[in-house]
Design a protein around this motif. Structure first.
Motif, PDB file in Angstrom:
ATOM      1  N   GLN A 163      23.742 -45.648 -35.925  1.00 57.59           N
ATOM      2  CA  GLN A 163      23.153 -45.824 -37.162  1.00 57.59           C
ATOM      3  C   GLN A 163      23.546 -46.920 -37.531  1.00 57.59           C
ATOM      4  N   ALA A 164      24.296 -47.975 -36.883  1.00 58.18           N
ATOM      5  CA  ALA A 164      24.210 -49.903 -37.005  1.00 58.18           C
ATOM      6  C   ALA A 164      23.251 -49.804 -36.235  1.00 58.18           C
ATOM      7  N   ASP A 165      23.167 -49.533 -35.486  1.00 59.25           N
ATOM      8  CA  ASP A 165      21.669 -49.785 -34.729  1.00 59.25           C
ATOM      9  C   ASP A 165      20.152 -49.631 -34.909  1.00 59.25           C
ATOM     10  N   ALA A 166      20.327 -48.918 -35.621  1.00 61.64           N
ATOM     11  CA  ALA A 166      19.057 -48.546 -36.941  1.00 61.64           C
ATOM     12  C   ALA A 166      19.255 -49.660 -38.028  1.00 61.64           C
ATOM     13  N   LEU A 167      19.669 -49.603 -38.396  1.00 58.30           N
ATOM     14  CA  LEU A 167      19.806 -50.603 -39.298  1.00 58.30           C
ATOM     15  C   LEU A 167      19.955 -52.228 -38.806  1.00 58.30           C
ATOM     16  N   GLU A 168      20.303 -52.482 -37.321  1.00 55.86           N
ATOM     17  CA  GLU A 168      19.871 -53.424 -37.093  1.00 55.86           C
ATOM     18  C   GLU A 168      18.380 -53.852 -36.595  1.00 55.86           C
ATOM     19  N   HIS A 169      17.963 -52.709 -36.731  1.00 56.84           N
ATOM     20  CA  HIS A 169      16.564 -52.273 -36.503  1.00 56.84           C
ATOM     21  C   HIS A 169      15.771 -52.711 -37.003  1.00 56.84           C
ATOM     22  N   SER A 170      15.651 -52.167 -37.830  1.00 54.57           N
ATOM     23  CA  SER A 170      15.242 -52.434 -39.351  1.00 54.57           C
ATOM     24  C   SER A 170      15.467 -53.393 -39.636  1.00 54.57           C
ATOM     25  N   GLY A 171      16.139 -53.804 -39.909  1.00 57.97           N
ATOM     26  CA  GLY A 171      16.747 -55.079 -39.977  1.00 57.97           C
ATOM     27  C   GLY A 171      15.346 -56.374 -39.454  1.00 57.97           C
ATOM     28  N   ILE A 172      15.509 -56.693 -38.806  1.00 57.66           N
ATOM     29  CA  ILE A 172      14.621 -57.870 -37.759  1.00 57.66           C
ATOM     30  C   ILE A 172      13.276 -56.811 -38.343  1.00 57.66           C
ATOM     31  N   ASP A 173      13.577 -55.986 -37.926  1.00 62.08           N
ATOM     32  CA  ASP A 173      11.304 -54.723 -38.089  1.00 62.08           C
ATOM     33  C   ASP A 173      10.844 -56.154 -39.546  1.00 62.08           C
ATOM     34  N   THR A 174      11.268 -55.624 -40.220  1.00 62.01           N
ATOM     35  CA  THR A 174      11.470 -57.042 -41.815  1.00 62.01           C
ATOM     36  C   THR A 174      11.192 -57.821 -41.852  1.00 62.01           C
ATOM     37  N   LEU A 175      13.009 -58.336 -41.434  1.00 64.23           N
ATOM     38  CA  LEU A 175      11.918 -60.375 -41.354  1.00 64.23           C
ATOM     39  C   LEU A 175      11.052 -60.641 -40.827  1.00 64.23           C
TER      40      LEU A 175
END
Length: 460
Positions: A387-399
């Motif tokens: 879950q932590a990795d998925a949140l970090e991944h989606s945050g980078i994609d958004t940025l």
């Protein structure tokens, strides 16, 4: 020779005995992040002299780091002539073994556990010592490997360059590496353009890095990060040291004012915040080398927890500079009582109850206890890491406005993009990184308990 001595170079033990004219009767590894030892030297008349040993294994292996033990030892020798700056005595330095023999100074380092009255008196005394250090004329010093800043900007940038190491580029890019890239760019974007005075800085100064006894400082210790720079950097360093060893009852203001009056220096709070962030960024950049490629004899659990705390405090410091409170990021749902895998629980208890209490050596016992905390961290990582990795991944994609196939490629692209980050992008990127750091703190819960009550003090 004992098992402890076997972990210390035997040739260096012989050199120590030759230098001090006695036999190394006991040798004990100390429970600190930076390798240190206590040795008891027994002489022919039966007397015993304790000494403090530092060893620079990187320098001994032909991999010198800019802030090495030879450099530090030269400074300690120089400061011996200044009575108003008490420090340890340097008995001897060996360029062959890269070992420094230092005096074992009286007192203790845990000012956070002293009475409030003693904390107050010791902090005032330390402010006077720091002021005396900042009054030294650096133009008269002839210290090896100490570079004089040529411009106001160099007072920041020289120390940032000091943590440049090509070996770091070969490490896997984790979330700390991304934060380090952001922090490096941020320091360049915000670099101070003025400096009131160039002074000698301890560089990692404050509670925990001095000894005290009977309401007085007995010795300032650990000069590894000493250099010439802006006095506001040591204010930022003091701020951080007080975070880890709280000693001012939550308010540094009266102590910093006492320092300023003694040093004849104006306090620039915004610049002090910049240098608080500066030390945190340098920690964020360097700690991954300790946790990703650890030596089996190193303080692995301590370094893992320290990494998580430094990442979070780095975000807090940069947020403070911009007047930003911690953003409302999505956190992990970690229940107080985990539906734990039995193997993790059994392994942790074996270490905590079956091994650690029965180990006499303090460093070995701390290692067993640390291993138990690592097991409990790995359990959290197993249950909540995805879950932590998925949140970090989606945050980078958004940025970045790009869909990445995996977190590794996302982190790499993010790190490269941050090298050219304009100041206007800083707040939005910081919000993302702050969330990553907070979730890592959740995962690292068993490893960061010792710092759970730590807070940055007030400084007006």
């Amino acid at each position: 020779m004992t098992a402890e001595q076997a972990a210390f170079p035997s040739a260096a033990v012989a050199w120590i005995e030759q230098q001090l004219g006695g036999r190394v009767a006991a040798l004990e590894r100390m429970v600190v992040r930076r390798e240190a030892w206590r040795a008891d030297i027994e002489r022919g008349d039966g007397s015993v002299q304790p000494v403090f040993l530092r060893i620079d294994r990187e320098l001994a292996a032909g991999r010198p780091y800019p802030r090495n033990l030879a450099r530090e030892s030269a400074l300690i020798r120089h400061l011996a002539g200044h009575d108003d700056i008490p420090t340890q005595q340097l008995h001897a330095w060996s360029p062959e073994h890269c070992v420094a023999i230092q005096s074992f100074e009286p007192g203790r380092a845990d000012l956070n556990n002293a009475s409030r009255a003693e904390q107050h008196d010791v902090m005032l005394h330390f402010m006077e010592i720091m002021a005396a250090m900042h009054r030294l004329d650096v133009r008269t010093m002839d210290l090896p490997q100490f570079e004089m800043p040529a411009t106001p900007e160099d007072h920041s940038l020289l120390e940032l360059r000091a943590v440049d190491d090509p070996r770091f580029a070969k490490l896997p890019v984790d979330s700390s590496a991304v934060l380090g890239a952001f922090g490096r760019r941020w320091l360049l974007n915000q670099v101070p353009r003025t400096v009131e005075r160039t002074v000698l800085l301890q560089g990692d100064t404050g509670p925990g890095n001095f000894m005290f006894e009977n309401h007085r400082v007995t010795a300032v210790v650990d000069w590894e990060w000493a250099h010439y720079g802006d006095p506001m950097e040591d204010i930022g360093n003091l701020w951080l040291r007080d975070f880890f060893t709280p000693s001012c009852a939550g308010d540094l203001t009266p102590y910093v004012r006492h320092y300023a009056a003694r040093a004849g220096i104006s306090v620039d709070r915004q610049k002090a915040i910049y240098y608080l962030a500066h030390q945190m960024v340098r920690s964020v950049i360097t700690i991954p080398a300790l946790v990703q490629r650890p030596d089996w004899k190193s303080t692995v659990a301590l370094n893992l927890g320290y990494q998580a705390v430094c990442d979070l405090v780095c975000c807090e410091a940069i947020g403070m500079y911009h007047g930003m409170p911690e953003p409302d990021n999505e956190l992990l749902d970690i229940p107080e009582r985990e539906p734990a895998g039995e193997l993790y629980e059994v392994l942790a208890k074996q270490l905590e109850r079956g091994i650690a209490p029965h180990v006499q050596d303090a460093f070995a016992r701390a290692t067993a206890e640390g291993a138990a905390r690592i097991v409990r961290y790995l359990e959290r990582r197993h249950l909540h890491g995805a879950q932590a990795d998925a949140l970090e991944h989606s945050g980078i994609d958004t940025l970045l406005g790009t869909r990445h196939r995996d977190l590794t490629s996302a982190r790499l692209d993010m790190k490269h993009a941050l090298a050219q980050m304009p100041p206007g992008r800083e707040p939005v990127v910081l919000r993302h990184l702050w969330g990553v750091a907070r979730r890592n703190m959740q995962l690292m819960g068993p490893l960061v308990e010792r710092w759970s009550e730590c807070r940055l003090a007030r400084l007006d």
